[in-house]
Design an enzyme around this catalytic site. Structure first.
Site, PDB file in Angstrom:
ATOM      1  N   ARG A 104       0.840  -1.209   0.000  1.00 46.18           N
ATOM      2  CA  ARG A 104       0.000   0.000   0.000  1.00 46.18           C
ATOM      3  C   ARG A 104       0.870   1.252   0.000  1.00 46.18           C
ATOM      4  O   ARG A 104       0.564   2.242  -0.664  1.00 46.18           O
ATOM      5  CB  ARG A 104      -0.935   0.041   1.213  1.00 46.18           C
ATOM      6  CG  ARG A 104      -2.016  -1.015   1.236  1.00 46.18           C
ATOM      7  CD  ARG A 104      -3.087  -0.862   0.154  1.00 46.18           C
ATOM      8  NE  ARG A 104      -2.818  -1.437  -1.130  1.00 46.18           N
ATOM      9  CZ  ARG A 104      -2.852  -2.727  -1.467  1.00 46.18           C
ATOM     10  NH1 ARG A 104      -3.110  -3.651  -0.578  1.00 46.18           N
ATOM     11  NH2 ARG A 104      -2.613  -3.114  -2.703  1.00 46.18           N
ATOM     12  N   GLU A 107       2.150   1.586  -3.387  1.00 46.98           N
ATOM     13  CA  GLU A 107       1.053   2.019  -4.244  1.00 46.98           C
ATOM     14  C   GLU A 107       0.792   3.523  -4.098  1.00 46.98           C
ATOM     15  O   GLU A 107       0.480   4.206  -5.079  1.00 46.98           O
ATOM     16  CB  GLU A 107      -0.203   1.225  -3.872  1.00 46.98           C
ATOM     17  CG  GLU A 107      -1.388   1.447  -4.762  1.00 46.98           C
ATOM     18  CD  GLU A 107      -2.537   0.547  -4.353  1.00 46.98           C
ATOM     19  OE1 GLU A 107      -3.064  -0.133  -5.244  1.00 46.98           O
ATOM     20  OE2 GLU A 107      -2.911   0.536  -3.156  1.00 46.98           O
ATOM     21  N   SER A 130      15.379  15.001   0.598  1.00 47.44           N
ATOM     22  CA  SER A 130      16.387  14.084   1.110  1.00 47.44           C
ATOM     23  C   SER A 130      15.755  12.947   1.905  1.00 47.44           C
ATOM     24  O   SER A 130      14.812  13.153   2.662  1.00 47.44           O
ATOM     25  CB  SER A 130      17.370  14.834   2.017  1.00 47.44           C
ATOM     26  OG  SER A 130      18.309  13.942   2.571  1.00 47.44           O
TER      27      SER A 130
END
Length: 164
Positions: A104, A107, A130
């Site tokens: 997830r 995703e 960063s």
């Protein structure tokens, strides 16, 4: 009856990808019944940084090793050399991830990565966030309906690209 605190344990499918000390730390953590939050408080670090130490993704200081050894009753000699060496980051799991929660997160970057980039570029200019000069937190919020929400904060220094 209050719900018993559940502890994060080491996924046996990734043990071969982690430093040798990871298994010892997770076993000691479970045996002592400690959460990453409790260990983080003892070390004076964030929960995510401490979990990163356990997975070999964060370099430990001598003080971290001393405190972990004391808290978890793990011999200092068994963990010091590896934990204070340079981490081999990014190899803990397969790519793309197969563990549902980690997928997830992957995703989210797949779906919103370009949107994040566009907004950051408009706010900061041409550059990158960063992941070295960086910190993160994970918090829990409960809304008015009682639903639990995860709040992940990613804070990284802005590094503008330089002209050369």
């Amino acid at each position: 009856m209050p719900e018993q605190q559940r502890l994060a344990t080491l996924d046996s499918s990734i043990v071969s990808r982690l430093p040798a000390y990871s298994q010892s730390l997770f076993e000691a953590k479970t045996q002592k019944g400690l959460t990453f939050e409790a260990i983080a408080q003892h070390l004076g670090r964030s929960e995510v940084a401490v979990a990163g130490l356990f997975y070999g993704q964060v370099q430990a200081s001598a003080e971290d090793v001393d405190k972990l050894s004391e808290l978890l009753s793990v011999p200092k000699e068994a963990i010091a050399a590896q934990m204070m060496g340079f981490p081999d980051r990014g190899r803990a799991g397969p790519m793309p991830p197969v563990e549902p929660l980690i997928y997830r997160l992957y995703e989210i970057v797949q779906n919103y990565g370009y949107a994040f980039k566009a907004v950051m570029n408009e706010k900061f200019g041409d550059g990158i966030m960063s992941a070295i000069c960086f910190n993160t937190t994970v918090d829990k919020e409960v809304d008015e309906t009682g639903a639990a929400w995860v709040v992940i904060t990613l804070k990284g220094k802005w590094l503008p690209f330089t002209r050369f």
